[in-house]
Enzyme design. Structure first.
Site, mmCIF file in Angstrom:
data_model
loop_
_atom_site.group_PDB
_atom_site.id
_atom_site.type_symbol
_atom_site.label_atom_id
_atom_site.label_comp_id
_atom_site.label_asym_id
_atom_site.label_seq_id
_atom_site.Cartn_x
_atom_site.Cartn_y
_atom_site.Cartn_z
ATOM 1 N N ASP A 90 0.365 -1.060 -0.087
ATOM 2 C CA ASP A 90 0.144 -0.075 -0.239
ATOM 3 C C ASP A 90 0.821 1.672 -0.058
ATOM 4 O O ASP A 90 0.502 2.383 0.109
ATOM 5 C CB ASP A 90 -0.966 0.087 1.153
ATOM 6 C CG ASP A 90 -0.125 -0.352 2.555
ATOM 7 O OD1 ASP A 90 1.390 -0.044 2.886
ATOM 8 O OD2 ASP A 90 -0.924 -0.160 3.194
ATOM 9 N N GLU A 122 3.605 2.055 2.370
ATOM 10 C CA GLU A 122 3.561 2.496 3.576
ATOM 11 C C GLU A 122 5.217 1.745 3.281
ATOM 12 O O GLU A 122 4.795 0.968 3.731
ATOM 13 C CB GLU A 122 2.692 1.900 5.071
ATOM 14 C CG GLU A 122 1.779 2.465 5.129
ATOM 15 C CD GLU A 122 0.289 1.771 6.147
ATOM 16 O OE1 GLU A 122 1.023 1.499 7.158
ATOM 17 O OE2 GLU A 122 -0.173 2.727 6.258
ATOM 18 N N ARG A 127 14.660 25.192 6.890
ATOM 19 C CA ARG A 127 14.639 26.353 6.567
ATOM 20 C C ARG A 127 13.664 27.401 6.137
ATOM 21 O O ARG A 127 13.519 28.375 6.139
ATOM 22 C CB ARG A 127 15.506 26.875 4.515
ATOM 23 C CG ARG A 127 16.794 26.614 5.042
ATOM 24 C CD ARG A 127 17.602 26.108 3.577
ATOM 25 N NE ARG A 127 17.435 25.029 2.364
ATOM 26 C CZ ARG A 127 16.841 24.867 1.384
ATOM 27 N NH1 ARG A 127 17.709 26.039 0.846
ATOM 28 N NH2 ARG A 127 16.374 24.131 0.720
ATOM 29 N N GLN A 128 12.725 26.450 6.891
ATOM 30 C CA GLN A 128 11.030 27.029 7.188
ATOM 31 C C GLN A 128 10.765 27.865 8.750
ATOM 32 O O GLN A 128 10.395 26.342 8.926
ATOM 33 C CB GLN A 128 10.701 26.233 6.704
ATOM 34 C CG GLN A 128 10.563 25.967 5.716
ATOM 35 C CD GLN A 128 9.025 24.966 4.512
ATOM 36 O OE1 GLN A 128 8.449 24.776 5.262
ATOM 37 N NE2 GLN A 128 9.628 24.294 3.850
ATOM 38 N N HIS A 134 20.589 25.715 8.808
ATOM 39 C CA HIS A 134 20.812 27.175 8.541
ATOM 40 C C HIS A 134 20.365 28.300 9.289
ATOM 41 O O HIS A 134 21.203 29.003 9.044
ATOM 42 C CB HIS A 134 19.701 26.700 7.401
ATOM 43 C CG HIS A 134 20.046 28.312 6.452
ATOM 44 N ND1 HIS A 134 20.621 28.395 5.350
ATOM 45 C CD2 HIS A 134 18.849 29.242 5.823
ATOM 46 C CE1 HIS A 134 20.721 29.818 4.650
ATOM 47 N NE2 HIS A 134 19.075 29.969 5.224
ATOM 48 N N ASP A 188 26.695 36.304 1.846
ATOM 49 C CA ASP A 188 26.178 37.292 2.223
ATOM 50 C C ASP A 188 27.267 37.717 3.305
ATOM 51 O O ASP A 188 27.998 36.810 3.801
ATOM 52 C CB ASP A 188 25.106 37.373 2.436
ATOM 53 C CG ASP A 188 24.454 36.223 2.920
ATOM 54 O OD1 ASP A 188 24.862 36.078 4.128
ATOM 55 O OD2 ASP A 188 23.718 35.432 2.551
ATOM 56 N N LYS A 226 24.875 43.004 -2.626
ATOM 57 C CA LYS A 226 24.871 43.626 -3.409
ATOM 58 C C LYS A 226 23.648 44.842 -3.746
ATOM 59 O O LYS A 226 23.303 45.353 -2.557
ATOM 60 C CB LYS A 226 23.150 42.909 -3.092
ATOM 61 C CG LYS A 226 23.395 41.139 -3.045
ATOM 62 C CD LYS A 226 21.224 40.478 -3.173
ATOM 63 C CE LYS A 226 21.879 38.524 -3.558
ATOM 64 N NZ LYS A 226 20.366 37.678 -3.637
ATOM 65 N N ASP A 234 29.578 28.259 1.238
ATOM 66 C CA ASP A 234 28.175 28.142 2.393
ATOM 67 C C ASP A 234 27.313 26.503 3.148
ATOM 68 O O ASP A 234 28.354 25.923 2.636
ATOM 69 C CB ASP A 234 27.259 28.532 0.812
ATOM 70 C CG ASP A 234 26.230 29.026 1.530
ATOM 71 O OD1 ASP A 234 25.540 29.558 2.540
ATOM 72 O OD2 ASP A 234 25.350 29.426 0.457
#
Length: 285
Positions: A33, A35, A92-93, A125, A163, A187, A213
């Site tokens: 199925d 899983e 990263r969220q 991050h 950065d 930038k 990075d």
């Protein structure tokens, strides 16, 4: 005992040797199925003081494997469960990007915390995501490992971060390499649609540059920055990162921009995983 998720089998093997710990047999399967089943059948026959689950959560399936393996070693009676997330997916969220959005890093951390006495993750991050775990996770800094695969004959090297916020990572790589200047890309908005990217201070003409990075995902920002270096008469350009996600056509973008070599670690096991973070993790265990 080291128990590996399917995404981190090579790293788990190196870590087992570093710690002189046995490496468990792990089986990965899928039911009709759809899983998943991640199981460690030989842990049930051992008296385990500490089980170390090692798995980069590069997919939703990998997240589920972590939860299953934690439960398996708990079921086997392990006195302590330590979970190592060399790369933490959804990391990263770390905030809700729009109203109604989840803080995905927090949701993932809460789930992992239910099955672990201790959690380690490599170069997150944002260090703040460690506080989402209960108890708080330990952030392992493995950036110094990125110096190892670099050529020994770099010409008057410059170590650049994407950065100003990531300049400490570039400094760590430079210090581990032993020589060179450190700078970052800046930038400058020239108009509503035009942005100029350039190293903030140092001259790069006829000098070898190492761009460092924590993660390279799609490679878009990195390749744009590297392209600027070519316009300024740079020598060789090397790209190095802790987490070589390198999604989609990232490698092509970097190659077209003039990158000579890409070096990553084995937090995400890729063709470009040139060095292991196992010694850095072992030092924290």
């Amino acid at each position: 005992m080291i128990v590996s998720g399917s995404t981190s089998q090579a790293l788990a093997g190196v870590l087992a040797r570093e710690l002189e710990e046995p490496l468990a047999t792990v089986e990965y399967d899928r039911f009709p199925d759809g899983e998943l089943l991640a199981a460690a059948p030989d842990v049930a026959d051992r008296d385990i003081d500490r089980a170390i689950v090692v798995a980069s959560t590069t997919s939703s399936d990998a997240h589920l494997e972590v939860l299953q393996l934690q439960d398996a070693v708990q079921e086997a009676g392990a006195d302590e469960v330590v979970t190592v997330l060399p790369y933490m997916g959804y990391g990263r969220q770390d905030e809700a990007f729009e109203p109604g959005h989840p803080v995905s890093a927090r949701a993932v951390a809460r789930a992992v915390s239910t099955g672990a006495d201790r959690v380690l993750t490599v170069n997150p991050h944002e260090d703040a995501i460690c506080d989402f775990f209960e108890p708080a996770a330990t952030a392992v800094d493995a950036a110094d490992r990125l110096a190892e695969p670099l050529p020994e004959d770099l010409t008057d090297p410059v170590f650049l971060s994407p950065d100003a916020g990531a300049i400490e990572l570039a400094e760590t790589v430079r210090d581990a390499y032993g020589t060179g200047e450190v700078d970052y890309f800046e930038k400058n908005r020239l108009s509503g649609t035009e942005v100029e990217i350039s190293p903030s201070d140092v001259t790069v003409a006829d000098r070898d540059v190492v761009v460092a990075d924590d993660i390279i995902a799609t490679g878009s920002t990195m390749s744009e920055a590297v392209g600027v270096l070519g316009d300024r008469g740079v020598g060789r350009v090397f790209v190095t990162c802790v987490h070589p996600l390198l999604a989609r056509n990232a490698v092509t973008k970097l190659s077209r921009a003039g990158v000579e070599s890409i070096y990553g670690t084995d937090t995400i096991e890729r063709q470009y995983s040139a060095v292991s973070v196992a010694p850095s993790i072992a030092a924290e265990l």
